[in-house]
Design an enzyme around this catalytic site. Structure first.
Site, PDB file in Angstrom:
ATOM      1  N   GLU A 195      -3.319  -0.325  -6.907  1.00  8.61           N
ATOM      2  CA  GLU A 195      -2.070  -1.024  -5.873  1.00  8.61           C
ATOM      3  C   GLU A 195      -2.710  -2.182  -5.425  1.00  8.61           C
ATOM      4  O   GLU A 195      -3.348  -1.676  -4.728  1.00  8.61           O
ATOM      5  CB  GLU A 195      -1.251  -0.412  -5.429  1.00  8.61           C
ATOM      6  CG  GLU A 195      -0.513   0.497  -6.298  1.00  8.61           C
ATOM      7  CD  GLU A 195       0.644   1.221  -5.644  1.00  8.61           C
ATOM      8  OE1 GLU A 195       1.771   1.644  -6.378  1.00  8.61           O
ATOM      9  OE2 GLU A 195       0.532   1.097  -4.672  1.00  8.61           O
ATOM     10  N   CYS A 215      -3.818  -8.552   0.189  1.00 13.13           N
ATOM     11  CA  CYS A 215      -4.228  -6.940   0.106  1.00 13.13           C
ATOM     12  C   CYS A 215      -4.556  -6.413  -1.093  1.00 13.13           C
ATOM     13  O   CYS A 215      -3.835  -5.870  -2.040  1.00 13.13           O
ATOM     14  CB  CYS A 215      -3.008  -5.806   0.967  1.00 13.13           C
ATOM     15  SG  CYS A 215      -2.977  -4.795   2.047  1.00 13.13           S
ATOM     16  N   CYS A 237      -0.562   7.688   6.081  1.00 21.23           N
ATOM     17  CA  CYS A 237      -0.582   7.313   4.474  1.00 21.23           C
ATOM     18  C   CYS A 237      -0.555   7.723   3.707  1.00 21.23           C
ATOM     19  O   CYS A 237      -1.553   8.478   3.665  1.00 21.23           O
ATOM     20  CB  CYS A 237      -2.354   5.961   4.766  1.00 21.23           C
ATOM     21  SG  CYS A 237      -2.695   5.453   3.886  1.00 21.23           S
TER      22      CYS A 237
END
Length: 348
Positions: free
Chosen positions: A94, A107, A121
């Site tokens: 992603e 990002c 995370c």
């Protein structure tokens, strides 16, 4: 068993020149193909329309061109765009486009999964399948840049390696991707607009200094003493705060590049007055330009919560009183699981 065809983007100019000579073609073809691969962003040999069909067929028979593909795209209410990309071998990663009035930031991910198991995370709960190659990282940036141009009529201004994976555990591919991104015959973005974020791999931080890199560095600190950092970041057992302070100072001495400390606030874990004082002491030992205080974004597997607003403001007030250059970074893209720590390839 068939031998896989070599990836054409992994060949240097001399190897391509040798190939075209071997098939009796001219050397200027190298420049044409190179432009298609890195500037016109061809995703197949058929895209190379100024080459003859016969030559395109020869290339397809001699080489592979395993480009990244966009699988799904989600749009947040705040304008953030999250994309799931599919690799040639069927894995998913992603990447996120984060827009503000001043900036359009990509990002990007550096690994398929992650091996560091940071407790807060979502990616840390996935197995690490493999590292991304430098051309896959480059493709990510290209595709997010195309999204930015389409959605906001503006090219990317910044790139942060804060997506899936630990960039410094994929050292060579990350550096080569940045080299391609910043090259004149690539995306031609200044390395000073690129930030690589690490959970804290001290040996590789020093290596960045030795390699005299030109991009910025961010350390995901998230706790200001070893006892607390050990509980949420297993990497701290072998890369403790003292070792990281030494590595960051070495990096700065070698490069003079900007360093940021990243610190996610967790309720009743690292948000007390004592924590703020300990963070201040670390800040004074590191040549950091900025401390980013980050809102915690909940994930299913982690038991902690975001502090209430009064606690956040109290923490920020202590840092300000201690003359720490700190900024509170509000979450973006939470409604599509695109915020800090939430990338996990969920099916929507």
């Amino acid at each position: 068993m068939n031998t896989p065809l070599p990836n054409i983007r992994h060949l240097g100019v001399p190897a391509l020149e040798e190939y075209f000579e071997s098939i009796g073609d001219k050397k200027f073809r190298v420049k044409q193909v190179h432009e298609w691969l890195w500037q016109k962003h061809a995703h197949s040999f058929d895209d190379m329309t100024n080459l003859s069909k016969d030559l395109r067929a020869k290339l397809a028979g001699s080489f592979s061109l395993p480009a990244l593909k966009t699988d799904t795209t989600q749009f947040s209410d705040d304008g953030t765009v999250k994309s799931r990309f599919k690799t040639f071998d069927g894995h998913f990663i992603e990447g996120v486009l984060i827009p503000t009035d001043e900036r359009k930031t990509a990002c990007v991910s550096s690994q398929i999964g992650c091996s560091l198991s940071c407790k807060f995370c979502a990616t840390g709960y996935m197995d690490r399948k493999r590292n991304l190659t430098y051309d896959e990282i480059y493709d990510q940036v290209v595709l997010i840049n195309q999204q930015s141009e389409k959605t906001y009529d503006r090219k990317l201004t910044n790139i942060v390696f804060m997506g899936m994976g630990e960039p410094l555990m994929n050292y060579n591919n990350v550096l080569k991707a940045i080299e391609r991104i910043s090259a004149e015959d690539g995306l031609f973005m200044s390395p000073k607009r690129i930030t690589v974020s690490t959970a804290g791999v001290a040996k590789q931080i020093k290596m960045l200094g030795d390699d005299k890199v030109r991009f910025k560095l961010a350390l995901s600190l998230h706790a200001a003493n070893d006892a607390k950092r050990d509980t949420i970041m297993p990497i701290n057992e072998h890369n403790n705060i003292k070792v990281l302070i030494e590595a960051l100072n070495y990096f700065y001495k070698q490069t003079g590049n900007e360093i940021t400390l990243e610190y996610i606030l967790f309720k009743n874990l690292n948000d007390s007055e004592k924590d703020a004082e300990e963070l201040t002491r670390i800040y004074r030992q590191v040549p950091a330009d900025l401390v980013n205080i980050i809102e915690y974004n909940p994930i299913d597997a982690f038991r902690f919560a975001k502090p209430d607003e009064d606690a956040i403001q109290n923490f920020m007030g202590i840092l300000e009183a201690n003359k720490v250059n700190a900024r509170l970074r509000r979450s973006r893209g939470k409604d599509i699981d695109a915020a800090c720590g939430q990338l996990a390839n969920k099916n929507k």
